[in-house]
Design a protein around this motif. Sequence first.
Motif, PDB file in Angstrom:
ATOM      1  N   GLY A 120       2.949  11.142   4.046  1.00 62.47           N
ATOM      2  CA  GLY A 120       2.512   9.995   3.506  1.00 62.47           C
ATOM      3  C   GLY A 120       3.612   9.294   2.636  1.00 62.47           C
ATOM      4  O   GLY A 120       4.726   9.618   2.591  1.00 62.47           O
TER       5      GLY A 120
ATOM      6  N   GLU B 285       0.920  -1.204   0.110  1.00 61.99           N
ATOM      7  CA  GLU B 285       0.011   0.011  -0.020  1.00 61.99           C
ATOM      8  C   GLU B 285       0.792   1.284   0.097  1.00 61.99           C
ATOM      9  O   GLU B 285       0.550   2.225  -0.899  1.00 61.99           O
ATOM     10  CB  GLU B 285      -0.922  -0.158   1.311  1.00 61.99           C
ATOM     11  CG  GLU B 285      -2.208   0.779   1.320  1.00 61.99           C
ATOM     12  CD  GLU B 285      -2.718   0.527   2.453  1.00 61.99           C
ATOM     13  OE1 GLU B 285      -3.154  -0.279   3.082  1.00 61.99           O
ATOM     14  OE2 GLU B 285      -3.148   1.946   3.067  1.00 61.99           O
TER      15      GLU B 285
ATOM     16  N   GLU C 221       1.392   4.056  -2.817  1.00 61.85           N
ATOM     17  CA  GLU C 221       0.883   5.213  -2.554  1.00 61.85           C
ATOM     18  C   GLU C 221       2.045   6.343  -3.144  1.00 61.85           C
ATOM     19  O   GLU C 221       1.939   7.313  -3.551  1.00 61.85           O
ATOM     20  CB  GLU C 221       0.608   5.552  -1.102  1.00 61.85           C
ATOM     21  CG  GLU C 221       0.033   6.945  -0.677  1.00 61.85           C
ATOM     22  CD  GLU C 221      -0.168   7.147   0.782  1.00 61.85           C
ATOM     23  OE1 GLU C 221      -1.334   6.395   1.034  1.00 61.85           O
ATOM     24  OE2 GLU C 221       0.401   7.677   1.333  1.00 61.85           O
TER      25      GLU C 221
ATOM     26  N   ILE D  98      -6.449   8.783  -6.487  1.00 62.63           N
ATOM     27  CA  ILE D  98      -6.090   8.319  -5.304  1.00 62.63           C
ATOM     28  C   ILE D  98      -5.536   9.169  -3.987  1.00 62.63           C
ATOM     29  O   ILE D  98      -5.817   8.952  -3.136  1.00 62.63           O
ATOM     30  CB  ILE D  98      -4.994   7.372  -5.714  1.00 62.63           C
ATOM     31  CG1 ILE D  98      -5.801   6.141  -6.496  1.00 62.63           C
ATOM     32  CG2 ILE D  98      -4.222   6.454  -4.500  1.00 62.63           C
ATOM     33  CD1 ILE D  98      -4.618   5.224  -7.353  1.00 62.63           C
ATOM     34  N   ILE D  99      -4.666  10.195  -4.728  1.00 61.47           N
ATOM     35  CA  ILE D  99      -4.227  10.943  -3.528  1.00 61.47           C
ATOM     36  C   ILE D  99      -5.431  11.867  -3.062  1.00 61.47           C
ATOM     37  O   ILE D  99      -5.338  12.128  -1.934  1.00 61.47           O
ATOM     38  CB  ILE D  99      -3.183  11.957  -4.280  1.00 61.47           C
ATOM     39  CG1 ILE D  99      -2.078  11.210  -4.842  1.00 61.47           C
ATOM     40  CG2 ILE D  99      -2.397  12.965  -3.244  1.00 61.47           C
ATOM     41  CD1 ILE D  99      -1.004  10.666  -3.780  1.00 61.47           C
ATOM     42  N   SER D 100      -6.284  12.378  -3.973  1.00 61.62           N
ATOM     43  CA  SER D 100      -7.418  13.307  -3.283  1.00 61.62           C
ATOM     44  C   SER D 100      -8.231  12.459  -2.403  1.00 61.62           C
ATOM     45  O   SER D 100      -8.813  12.928  -1.549  1.00 61.62           O
ATOM     46  CB  SER D 100      -8.312  14.021  -4.460  1.00 61.62           C
ATOM     47  OG  SER D 100      -9.195  13.194  -4.855  1.00 61.62           O
ATOM     48  N   ASP D 101      -8.391  11.013  -2.613  1.00 64.43           N
ATOM     49  CA  ASP D 101      -9.261  10.366  -1.650  1.00 64.43           C
ATOM     50  C   ASP D 101      -8.788  10.376  -0.419  1.00 64.43           C
ATOM     51  O   ASP D 101      -9.497   9.994   0.620  1.00 64.43           O
ATOM     52  CB  ASP D 101      -9.498   8.904  -2.264  1.00 64.43           C
ATOM     53  CG  ASP D 101     -10.631   8.771  -3.427  1.00 64.43           C
ATOM     54  OD1 ASP D 101     -10.814   9.629  -3.638  1.00 64.43           O
ATOM     55  OD2 ASP D 101     -10.423   7.729  -4.085  1.00 64.43           O
ATOM     56  N   LYS D 102      -7.246  10.299  -0.166  1.00 65.23           N
ATOM     57  CA  LYS D 102      -6.737  10.301   0.800  1.00 65.23           C
ATOM     58  C   LYS D 102      -6.470  11.560   1.788  1.00 65.23           C
ATOM     59  O   LYS D 102      -5.918  11.633   2.729  1.00 65.23           O
ATOM     60  CB  LYS D 102      -5.479   9.389   0.929  1.00 65.23           C
ATOM     61  CG  LYS D 102      -5.361   7.988   0.500  1.00 65.23           C
ATOM     62  CD  LYS D 102      -4.117   7.529   0.392  1.00 65.23           C
ATOM     63  CE  LYS D 102      -4.269   5.886   0.117  1.00 65.23           C
ATOM     64  NZ  LYS D 102      -3.250   5.143  -0.006  1.00 65.23           N
ATOM     65  N   THR D 103      -7.048  12.452   1.077  1.00 64.10           N
ATOM     66  CA  THR D 103      -6.734  13.866   1.403  1.00 64.10           C
ATOM     67  C   THR D 103      -8.108  14.298   2.530  1.00 64.10           C
ATOM     68  O   THR D 103      -9.147  14.016   2.092  1.00 64.10           O
ATOM     69  CB  THR D 103      -6.549  14.838   0.503  1.00 64.10           C
ATOM     70  OG1 THR D 103      -5.605  14.418  -0.372  1.00 64.10           O
ATOM     71  CG2 THR D 103      -6.293  16.273   0.906  1.00 64.10           C
TER      72      THR D 103
ATOM     73  N   GLY E 269      -0.659  13.366   5.641  1.00 63.14           N
ATOM     74  CA  GLY E 269      -1.210  12.517   4.395  1.00 63.14           C
ATOM     75  C   GLY E 269      -0.414  12.704   2.956  1.00 63.14           C
ATOM     76  O   GLY E 269       0.408  13.632   2.973  1.00 63.14           O
TER      77      GLY E 269
END
Lengths: 271, 270
Positions: free
Chosen positions: A227, A79, A83, B40-45, A145
Motif C-alpha cells: 500500500g 490518494e 495513504e 483510514i487504514i482499517s477501512d482499506k483493510t 493493502g
Amino acid sequence: MINNTSTTTYPDYWKKPPFIKRSWLRWTIIIGSILYLIAALLSMDINIQRVLEGIPRGQRFIESFFPPNFSDNRGVVWEGILESVWMAIISTVAGIALSIPIGLGAARNLAPLWIYMTCRFIIAASRTFPEIILAIFAVKLFGFGPFAGFIALSLGTIGFFAKLLAEDIENSSPAQAEAVKATGANWFQWINYAIQPQVMPRMIGLSVYRLDINFRESAVVGIVGGGGIGATLNTAFSRYEFDTAAAILFVIIAIVMVLEYASGHLRKWVQ
Amino acid sequence: MVVIKNQNELIWRKRTTQQQWINWFFWLIGISIVLLAWKIISDKTIWFFVQDAPRQAADIGSRMVPPKWSYALELFKPVWDTINIATLGTVIAMIIAVPVAFCAARNTTPHSSVRIVALFIIVASRSVNSLIWALMLVFILGPGVLAGTVAIGLRSIGFCAKLIYESIEEIDSNQVEAVKATGASNLQQMIYGIIPQVLPTIAGVGIYRWDINIRESTILGLVGAGGIGLQLNGSINTLAWTQVSTILLVILATVFVSEWVSAKVRGAII
C-alpha cells in the motif's frame, strides 16, 4: 662566533604523517583493496554494450520525466500520498508504543539479565531485516493493502527506536535517578520523573526522524504490495507514465524536506 | 514547576493549571490524528485476511523448516555480488560525497549558491530510497549488479555528505588559521588544515554506511538489480519456502559479520 657544525640540523622539508601509522598495515590495506577491486569488477560482468545502449534511453527516460504530471487522470497521486502519510503516522505511533517497553527492558541499568537478553534479541532481529523483507512477509500474511505496510513499518520502528531509547537510558545520569528513588518513589514514578525527563528531548527528535523514515519507507513497501505511495509509484513505472512517477518523486522529496525542517525546529523547541 | 499552597500544605506540581490544559489539548489533537489515521487504514483493510493471518503464519512457518542447507552452497555468488554492490556503491558514494560535503559546509563552500545546490543534492539523494533508484536504473542500465551498485551509490551520497559536512562545520578554525599564517594557499589550507581534522569522520562514515548498504543491497534483487534479493524473490514466487528460510539465515549471517567488521574497524579508527 658562529659554529655551524654544533647547531642541531632541522630537516628542510616536512611530510604529512600518513593516516595509518603502521606501514605494514597500510600497505596490506592498500594492496588488499586493489586486489579486491579487481576481483569485484571482474565478477560484475558489466555489459558495456548494454550501458551504451542505455545512455540515450536514459536521456529519453529523464526527458519523459518533465514536465511532472501532478494532476494525472486517475487522481491516484494524492490518494497514494495521503495513504502513505496516514500509514507513516500510525506505524510510527504503534512502533514507538511497542518500543517503549522493549527499550526499557533493553537498558541494562533497569532490567534484569533475562529481560535484557530477550529485548536485545527482539531489537537485533528487527534491525537485521530491511522493512521491505518484513513487508513481503506481512503481505503474505495480511493480504495486499496498507495494513501489511503498517505492520512492516511498525516492526521496523522497534529495532530503531528501542535500541536508541535503551542506549539513551543507559547513558542517563544515575544521580538523578537515585535522588528520585530516595524520595520513596515507586517504579512508575521513578521512570516518569527520573528517567523520562532525561531521555525525552532526544526521543521527541528521534520520533520525528522516524516519522520521516517511515514515510520514505512507505514509498517502497508499496512495491511489494504494502500500500501507500509506493504502490502508485510502481504502477506508474509499470505503465510507463514517467511524468506521474516524477510528480510522485518530487512530492516525496518535498515532504521529506518539510519533515526534516520541522524536526530541527521541534528539537530546538523541546530543548 | 509550581508549588501550590493548599491551607497549610505545600503541594509540588510539574505544571501550572494552564500548562496542564495546553498539554492535554495537544494530547487530544495528537490522539485524534492517530485515531483518524487508524480509521483510514482499517477501512482499506480486508479484515478476513487479517483474522486468517495466524493460521497463514503457522502454515508458512511449518513449510520453512527445515531450511534447505544444500541450497546455501548455491548462494556464494549472490552473497559475493551483494557484498560487491555494497562496497563499490559505498566507494562511488564517498568519491562524490566528499566534494559535495565541502561545497555544502558553510565554512568551506566556494559560494552560497553552490551551497544550495549541494544541499539539494543531499536531500534529493536521501529522500529517494535505494530500491526506487534501482527501479529507475534498471530501466536505464539494464538488470544486473551495475544498476544495484549505482543505486546504492546514489542513495548513499546524501547520507555521507550530510554527516561529513556537519563535521566540517565543527572543525577547529585555529588549526586552519595556523596553516594560513604560514602563507598556504586555499588548496593547501584544505589539505593541511581541514582534511586531517575530518579524515577520521570520513572514514567512520564510510564504514558505517557500508554496514547499512550491506543490508540495503540484500533487497535490490527484488527489482532486478542483482544480489541475493534476486534469489529471495525467485524463491518466494515459486513458493520454495525451505529456500527462503536458507536465504534469510544467510542474510542474517552476512549482516552479522558485516556489523562485526564495521564495529572493529570503527573502533580501530576512533
